[in-house]
Scaffold this active site. Structure first.
Site, PDB file in Angstrom:
ATOM      1  N   HIS A 126       7.079   4.248  -2.182  1.00 55.42           N
ATOM      2  CA  HIS A 126       6.343   4.062  -0.933  1.00 55.42           C
ATOM      3  C   HIS A 126       7.176   3.345   0.121  1.00 55.42           C
ATOM      4  O   HIS A 126       7.981   2.462  -0.175  1.00 55.42           O
ATOM      5  CB  HIS A 126       5.045   3.296  -1.196  1.00 55.42           C
ATOM      6  CG  HIS A 126       5.266   1.931  -1.787  1.00 55.42           C
ATOM      7  ND1 HIS A 126       5.494   0.811  -1.031  1.00 55.42           N
ATOM      8  CD2 HIS A 126       5.285   1.514  -3.079  1.00 55.42           C
ATOM      9  CE1 HIS A 126       5.639  -0.239  -1.812  1.00 55.42           C
ATOM     10  NE2 HIS A 126       5.515   0.161  -3.066  1.00 55.42           N
ATOM     11  N   ASP A 127       7.004   3.769   1.365  1.00 51.94           N
ATOM     12  CA  ASP A 127       7.599   3.129   2.539  1.00 51.94           C
ATOM     13  C   ASP A 127       9.117   3.235   2.582  1.00 51.94           C
ATOM     14  O   ASP A 127       9.772   2.477   3.306  1.00 51.94           O
ATOM     15  CB  ASP A 127       7.183   1.655   2.630  1.00 51.94           C
ATOM     16  CG  ASP A 127       5.670   1.488   2.651  1.00 51.94           C
ATOM     17  OD1 ASP A 127       5.047   1.932   3.638  1.00 51.94           O
ATOM     18  OD2 ASP A 127       5.103   0.937   1.690  1.00 51.94           O
ATOM     19  N   GLY A 144      10.018   0.584  -3.635  1.00 53.28           N
ATOM     20  CA  GLY A 144       9.401   0.626  -2.318  1.00 53.28           C
ATOM     21  C   GLY A 144      10.255  -0.011  -1.242  1.00 53.28           C
ATOM     22  O   GLY A 144      11.088  -0.886  -1.506  1.00 53.28           O
TER      23      GLY A 144
END
Length: 266
Positions: A126-127, A144
Site C-alpha cells: 500500500h501507498d 508500504g
C-alpha cells in the site's frame, strides 16, 4: 457498465456493473473485474485474474493468470476507506503478482508507472510509488510507503522495508534486504544490503556520456570515503561536481531526506 464493442470478454469472465473496458482490451476466462475498475485500450487480462477496488490499468498492459490487483491493503489500520491503485501503460504483470491500493494514512494512492516488468510473485504494498521502466524479478516485495525511481532493477527475492526510497537507476541484488534509502544509480547487495558501488552497466546502457559517469564515480568516492560528516562531504561535492546532472540528482536525493538513513558502504 462501459464495455467498448471492440473489446473481448470471455463468456466465463465476471465483469461487474460499472466497470470500464476500453477498445481492444480483453478479459480472459474466469477473471473477475470489479465495478470501479478501468481497463485501458489494448490491455490483455488473461484467465483467472482478479482486479478489484478503484483500480485503473493503463493501455497495452498484459496481466498474467492469478495476478491480484486492487484488493484491500495488508495493513491493520485500513478500515475500508476508498483508496486507489493506478497502474500506467505498457506494463507486464506476471503470474501471482499482487498490488494493493493506498491507505488514508499514506495519501490514499498506490501508483505504478509505465513500461515495467513485474515477474512472478512480486508484491507492491500500500501507498508505494513506483517509477517507469522498472524491472522487479521473481518474488520482490515492497513494504508500504516505498518509493522506487525510474529504471530501477530489483533482483529476485529482494525485500524493501516500509518507507524506504530507491533512487533512479539503482540496482538491488537478489536476496537483498533493503532497510534504508538507496541513492540513485547505487548498487546494493547483501542479506542486509550494503552499498557496493554504482550501477555503471545501467548507466552505459542508457547511453550516458562517459565524462558524466566518471564525474559520478569521483563524487561517489568523495561522498562515501572522505573526511568529515556526510553533510560536509556533500557540500564539497557540490562545489567540485555541481554541474554534473547525475551528481546533482544524487545530492538532491540525499538532501531530500526521509524517515530512513542511507544505505552506505560496509
Amino acid at each position: 457498465m462501459s464495455i467498448h464493442p471492440g473489446s473481448d470478454i470471455h463468456p466465463s469472465a465476471i465483469v461487474e456493473e460499472g466497470a470500464t473496458i476500453a477498445e481492444g482490451a480483453s478479459v480472459g476466462a474466469y477473471s473477475v473485474i470489479g465495478p470501479e475498475v478501468v481497463i485501458g485500450a489494448g490491455s490483455i487480462v488473461m484467465n483467472h485474474v482478479s482486479i478489484a477496488g478503484i483500480t485503473h490499468l493503463g493501455e497495452n498492459c498484459r496481466v498474467f493468470p492469478f495476478a491480484s490487483l486492487g484488493q484491500p491493503p495488508q495493513d491493520l489500520k485500513y478500515a475500508g476507506e476508498r483508496t486507489q491503485l493506478l497502474i500506467g501503460s505498457g506494463n507486464v504483470i506476471r503470474e501471482h503478482v499482487t498490488m494493493n491500493p493506498g491507505t488514508d494514512g499514506g495519501g490514499g494512492l498506490t501508483r505504478v508507472g509505465d513500461g515495467g516488468l513485474f515477474m512472478n510473485f512480486v508484491h507492491i504494498g500500500h501507498d508505494c510509488i513506483v517509477g517507469d521502466r522498472v524491472i522487479f524479478a521473481n518474488a520482490v516485495t515492497l513494504g508500504g510507503h516505498v518509493r522506487v525511481g525510474d529504471g530501477a532493477v530489483l533482483g529476485g527475492l529482494a525485500a524493501v522495508h516500509q518507507n524506504c526510497r530507491i533512487g533512479d537507476g539503482a540496482m538491488i541484488g537478489g536476496l537483498t534486504g533493503v532497510a534504508a534509502d538507496v541513492i540513485p544509480y547505487g548498487t546494493v547487495i547483501g542479506e542486509r544490503g550494503k552499498l557496493m558501488g554504482l550501477n555503471l552497466v545501467g548507466l552505459k546502457r542508457r547511453g550516458v556520456a562517459k565524462d558524466q559517469i566518471n564525474g559520478l564515480r569521483s563524487a561517489f568516492a568523495a561522498l562515501f570515503d572522505g573526511e568529515g560528516t556526510l553533510g560536509e562531504r556533500a557540500d564539497a561535492v557540490t562545489e567540485s561536481h555541481g554541474n554534473n546532472p547525475l551528481v546533482q540528482e544524487v545530492l538532491g536525493f540525499i538532501a531530500e531526506g526521509s524517515a530512513r538513513n542511507l544505505v552506505t558502504p560496509e
